[in-house]
Scaffold this motif. Structure first.
Motif, PDB file in Angstrom:
ATOM      1  N   GLU A  41       0.830  -1.198   0.000  1.00  0.00           N
ATOM      2  CA  GLU A  41       0.000   0.000   0.000  1.00  0.00           C
ATOM      3  C   GLU A  41       0.869   1.254   0.000  1.00  0.00           C
ATOM      4  N   HIS A  45       1.193   4.091  -2.908  1.00  0.00           N
ATOM      5  CA  HIS A  45       0.933   5.478  -2.540  1.00  0.00           C
ATOM      6  C   HIS A  45       2.110   6.372  -2.909  1.00  0.00           C
ATOM      7  N   GLU A  49       2.199   9.561  -5.517  1.00  0.00           N
ATOM      8  CA  GLU A  49       2.635  10.899  -5.098  1.00  0.00           C
ATOM      9  C   GLU A  49       3.795  11.399  -5.954  1.00  0.00           C
ATOM     10  N   SER A  69      -7.616  17.684 -11.004  1.00  0.00           N
ATOM     11  CA  SER A  69      -7.612  16.411 -10.288  1.00  0.00           C
ATOM     12  C   SER A  69      -6.274  15.709 -10.525  1.00  0.00           C
ATOM     13  N   ARG A  98      -5.398   6.289  -5.802  1.00  0.00           N
ATOM     14  CA  ARG A  98      -5.167   7.159  -4.646  1.00  0.00           C
ATOM     15  C   ARG A  98      -6.367   7.190  -3.711  1.00  0.00           C
ATOM     16  N   ARG A  99      -7.520   7.404  -4.243  1.00  0.00           N
ATOM     17  CA  ARG A  99      -8.718   7.472  -3.385  1.00  0.00           C
ATOM     18  C   ARG A  99      -8.937   6.172  -2.608  1.00  0.00           C
ATOM     19  N   VAL A 102      -6.097   5.987   0.110  1.00  0.00           N
ATOM     20  CA  VAL A 102      -6.014   7.034   1.121  1.00  0.00           C
ATOM     21  C   VAL A 102      -7.337   7.267   1.845  1.00  0.00           C
ATOM     22  N   GLN A 103      -8.445   7.191   1.119  1.00  0.00           N
ATOM     23  CA  GLN A 103      -9.731   7.503   1.739  1.00  0.00           C
ATOM     24  C   GLN A 103     -10.586   6.276   2.034  1.00  0.00           C
ATOM     25  N   GLU A 104     -10.426   5.229   1.235  1.00  0.00           N
ATOM     26  CA  GLU A 104     -11.240   4.028   1.416  1.00  0.00           C
ATOM     27  C   GLU A 104     -10.367   2.836   1.808  1.00  0.00           C
ATOM     28  N   TYR A 105      -9.305   3.127   2.568  1.00  0.00           N
ATOM     29  CA  TYR A 105      -8.315   2.124   2.948  1.00  0.00           C
ATOM     30  C   TYR A 105      -8.909   0.936   3.691  1.00  0.00           C
ATOM     31  N   TRP A 108      -9.734  -1.683   1.140  1.00  0.00           N
ATOM     32  CA  TRP A 108      -8.660  -2.109   0.244  1.00  0.00           C
ATOM     33  C   TRP A 108      -8.392  -3.596   0.428  1.00  0.00           C
TER      34      TRP A 108
END
Length: 140
Positions: A41, A45, A49, A69, A98-99, A102-105, A108
């Protein structure tokens, strides 16, 4: 005359060698244990980045149109000829992670080696070369 922050681009591109090596080691030793899942992960990530940070520096430095975006960063830089079109498709696939990362980990699915992990070492190296060639060409 452009002001391209070559130092910050180089700092980010220089992390690619170590990241690519780590990804290759993960592939070779993959068992899906908790530490490897977290390492995968983080590797994904970091790759995202790097691509988006470098893209943002290029967009700002070469006065390209503003990105709305992460995907737009890839599309703009591809449209400006920073890297080959085929590379843009895989980079888009990467930044779309990314989403979820980072946001819905919590959703995953980390037990499996993500298919992009096999492509990333070579892709990142090619990305680095393409960016360096583009900057050299544009700043002549």
């Amino acid at each position: 005359m452009y002001y391209v922050n070559q130092e910050q681009i180089a700092v980010r591109l220089n992390t690619i060698a170590g990241l690519s090596e780590a990804i290759e080691q993960l592939q070779q030793q993959w068992t899906g244990d908790a530490i490897q899942c977290l390492a995968q992960e983080r590797a994904l990530h970091l790759a995202i980045e790097i691509v988006t940070d470098v893209g943002s520096y290029l967009i700002d430095g070469f006065l390209m149109r503003d990105a709305s975006s992460y995907e737009d960063i890839v599309e703009i830089t591809a449209g400006e000829g920073v890297y080959p079109e085929g590379m843009a498709d895989v980079l888009l696939e990467l930044v779309r992670l990314r989403r979820p990362l980072v946001q819905e980990y919590f959703q995953w699915q980390s037990e499996q080696l993500h298919p992009l992990m096999k492509q990333l070492p070579m892709l990142l190296r090619q990305f680095k070369d393409a960016v360096e060639q583009y900057v050299d060409k544009e700043l002549v």
